[in-house]
Design a protein around this motif. Structure first.
Motif, PDB file in Angstrom:
ATOM      1  N   ASP A  95       0.813  -1.226   0.000  1.00 54.40           N
ATOM      2  CA  ASP A  95       0.000   0.000   0.000  1.00 54.40           C
ATOM      3  C   ASP A  95       0.842   1.269   0.000  1.00 54.40           C
ATOM      4  N   SER A  96       1.724   1.418  -0.938  1.00 54.92           N
ATOM      5  CA  SER A  96       2.612   2.571  -1.172  1.00 54.92           C
ATOM      6  C   SER A  96       3.816   2.648  -0.235  1.00 54.92           C
ATOM      7  N   THR A  97       4.022   1.664   0.616  1.00 53.99           N
ATOM      8  CA  THR A  97       5.243   1.598   1.413  1.00 53.99           C
ATOM      9  C   THR A  97       6.407   1.224   0.493  1.00 53.99           C
ATOM     10  N   VAL A  98       7.558   1.877   0.684  1.00 49.57           N
ATOM     11  CA  VAL A  98       8.745   1.578  -0.120  1.00 49.57           C
ATOM     12  C   VAL A  98       9.931   1.388   0.819  1.00 49.57           C
ATOM     13  N   MET A  99      10.696   0.343   0.570  1.00 50.69           N
ATOM     14  CA  MET A  99      11.930   0.067   1.316  1.00 50.69           C
ATOM     15  C   MET A  99      13.102   0.479   0.437  1.00 50.69           C
ATOM     16  N   THR A 100      14.086   1.176   1.032  1.00 49.88           N
ATOM     17  CA  THR A 100      15.267   1.622   0.292  1.00 49.88           C
ATOM     18  C   THR A 100      16.520   1.219   1.055  1.00 49.88           C
ATOM     19  N   ILE A 101      17.487   0.675   0.341  1.00 53.73           N
ATOM     20  CA  ILE A 101      18.803   0.376   0.907  1.00 53.73           C
ATOM     21  C   ILE A 101      19.792   1.312   0.233  1.00 53.73           C
ATOM     22  N   LYS A 102      20.513   2.069   1.068  1.00 48.54           N
ATOM     23  CA  LYS A 102      21.497   3.027   0.554  1.00 48.54           C
ATOM     24  C   LYS A 102      22.872   2.693   1.099  1.00 48.54           C
ATOM     25  N   VAL A 136      12.351   2.578   5.522  1.00 46.76           N
ATOM     26  CA  VAL A 136      11.065   2.069   5.051  1.00 46.76           C
ATOM     27  C   VAL A 136      10.030   3.161   5.295  1.00 46.76           C
ATOM     28  N   SER A 137       9.373   3.616   4.231  1.00 47.77           N
ATOM     29  CA  SER A 137       8.349   4.649   4.382  1.00 47.77           C
ATOM     30  C   SER A 137       7.117   4.060   5.072  1.00 47.77           C
ATOM     31  N   ALA A 138       6.290   4.926   5.645  1.00 46.21           N
ATOM     32  CA  ALA A 138       5.123   4.462   6.409  1.00 46.21           C
ATOM     33  C   ALA A 138       4.029   3.882   5.515  1.00 46.21           C
ATOM     34  N   GLY A 139       3.775   4.443   4.346  1.00 52.76           N
ATOM     35  CA  GLY A 139       2.732   3.937   3.460  1.00 52.76           C
ATOM     36  C   GLY A 139       1.350   4.034   4.071  1.00 52.76           C
ATOM     37  N   GLY A 140       0.397   3.287   3.486  1.00 55.25           N
ATOM     38  CA  GLY A 140      -0.989   3.370   3.913  1.00 55.25           C
ATOM     39  C   GLY A 140      -1.316   2.616   5.189  1.00 55.25           C
ATOM     40  N   ALA A 187      19.204 -10.056   4.938  1.00 54.52           N
ATOM     41  CA  ALA A 187      20.278 -10.958   5.366  1.00 54.52           C
ATOM     42  C   ALA A 187      21.433 -10.906   4.378  1.00 54.52           C
ATOM     43  N   ALA A 188      22.638 -10.830   4.912  1.00 56.95           N
ATOM     44  CA  ALA A 188      23.838 -10.910   4.078  1.00 56.95           C
ATOM     45  C   ALA A 188      24.035 -12.345   3.613  1.00 56.95           C
ATOM     46  N   ALA A 189      24.721 -12.503   2.495  1.00 58.15           N
ATOM     47  CA  ALA A 189      25.038 -13.833   1.986  1.00 58.15           C
ATOM     48  C   ALA A 189      25.812 -14.621   3.037  1.00 58.15           C
ATOM     49  N   ALA A 190      25.624 -15.930   3.019  1.00 57.07           N
ATOM     50  CA  ALA A 190      26.308 -16.797   3.974  1.00 57.07           C
ATOM     51  C   ALA A 190      27.820 -16.587   3.946  1.00 57.07           C
ATOM     52  N   VAL A 191      28.382 -16.376   2.755  1.00 59.66           N
ATOM     53  CA  VAL A 191      29.826 -16.185   2.648  1.00 59.66           C
ATOM     54  C   VAL A 191      30.273 -14.850   3.227  1.00 59.66           C
ATOM     55  N   ASP A 192      29.310 -13.944   3.472  1.00 60.11           N
ATOM     56  CA  ASP A 192      29.620 -12.646   4.075  1.00 60.11           C
ATOM     57  C   ASP A 192      29.292 -12.624   5.564  1.00 60.11           C
ATOM     58  N   GLY A 193      29.012 -13.762   6.149  1.00 60.33           N
ATOM     59  CA  GLY A 193      28.800 -13.831   7.586  1.00 60.33           C
ATOM     60  C   GLY A 193      27.358 -13.978   8.028  1.00 60.33           C
ATOM     61  N   SER A 194      26.408 -13.979   7.100  1.00 65.04           N
ATOM     62  CA  SER A 194      24.990 -14.205   7.393  1.00 65.04           C
ATOM     63  C   SER A 194      24.377 -13.212   8.376  1.00 65.04           C
ATOM     64  N   ALA A 195      24.905 -12.003   8.472  1.00 65.25           N
ATOM     65  CA  ALA A 195      24.301 -10.986   9.350  1.00 65.25           C
ATOM     66  C   ALA A 195      22.863 -10.747   8.902  1.00 65.25           C
ATOM     67  N   THR A 196      21.967 -10.555   9.861  1.00 61.00           N
ATOM     68  CA  THR A 196      20.543 -10.368   9.567  1.00 61.00           C
ATOM     69  C   THR A 196      19.988  -9.232  10.398  1.00 61.00           C
ATOM     70  N   THR A 197      19.065  -8.489   9.832  1.00 61.68           N
ATOM     71  CA  THR A 197      18.325  -7.483  10.567  1.00 61.68           C
ATOM     72  C   THR A 197      16.888  -7.519  10.073  1.00 61.68           C
ATOM     73  N   SER A 198      15.971  -6.981  10.869  1.00 56.90           N
ATOM     74  CA  SER A 198      14.567  -6.975  10.474  1.00 56.90           C
ATOM     75  C   SER A 198      13.866  -5.788  11.107  1.00 56.90           C
ATOM     76  N   GLY A 199      12.681  -5.476  10.624  1.00 57.37           N
ATOM     77  CA  GLY A 199      11.939  -4.352  11.170  1.00 57.37           C
ATOM     78  C   GLY A 199      10.585  -4.215  10.530  1.00 57.37           C
ATOM     79  N   GLY A 200      10.022  -3.020  10.669  1.00 55.10           N
ATOM     80  CA  GLY A 200       8.702  -2.712  10.114  1.00 55.10           C
ATOM     81  C   GLY A 200       8.733  -1.308   9.515  1.00 55.10           C
ATOM     82  N   ALA A 201       7.550  -0.797   9.253  1.00 52.25           N
ATOM     83  CA  ALA A 201       7.458   0.549   8.684  1.00 52.25           C
ATOM     84  C   ALA A 201       7.437   1.588   9.791  1.00 52.25           C
TER      85      ALA A 201
END
Length: 126
Positions: free
Chosen positions: A56-63, A98-102, A112-126
């Protein structure tokens, strides 16, 4: 490792990880390894929508920290979408917004990073 010192998740590549360069692989083997997280410099981005009607118009951006966007995406329709973002500079740090959206309460994600890069993971919401 992931750092949240800036108040938002940022990715820091694992040090000393061995890697398989995607340029040394051929055809379907390269695609299989990329999707399996075996190619260095890739992030697996999984987006979820608890209602199942898209973001619903939420957009995730990785910079790249201090730089330009390297990827942005959304779920147009459905409850889950996974993307592989490859060709990234392993010496860089990355910020995630991550924008708030509707309907922000329906939005969640995991990166998650590739396994060969250490498999670091993060998560979240809007």
């Amino acid at each position: 490792a992931w750092s949240t010192a800036t108040g938002r998740p940022r990715m820091v590549w694992g040090a000393g990880a061995s890697s398989i360069s995607s340029s040394t692989l051929q055809g379907s083997e390269a695609e299989h390894r990329r999707l399996a997280g075996e190619v260095a410099g890739c992030l697996g981005v999984t987006m979820y929508d608890s209602w199942g009607d898209g973001w619903d118009s939420t957009v995730m951006t990785i910079k790249e920290e201090g730089g330009a966007a390297v990827w942005s995406g959304t779920i147009t329709y459905g409850d889950t979408q996974t993307e592989q973002v490859c060709g990234l500079d392993r010496s860089a740090c990355f910020g995630i917004t991550v924008s708030a959206g509707g309907y922000p309460s329906e939005v969640s994600w995991t990166v998650a990073a590739a396994a060969v890069d250490g498999s670091a993971t993060t998560s979240g919401g809007a």
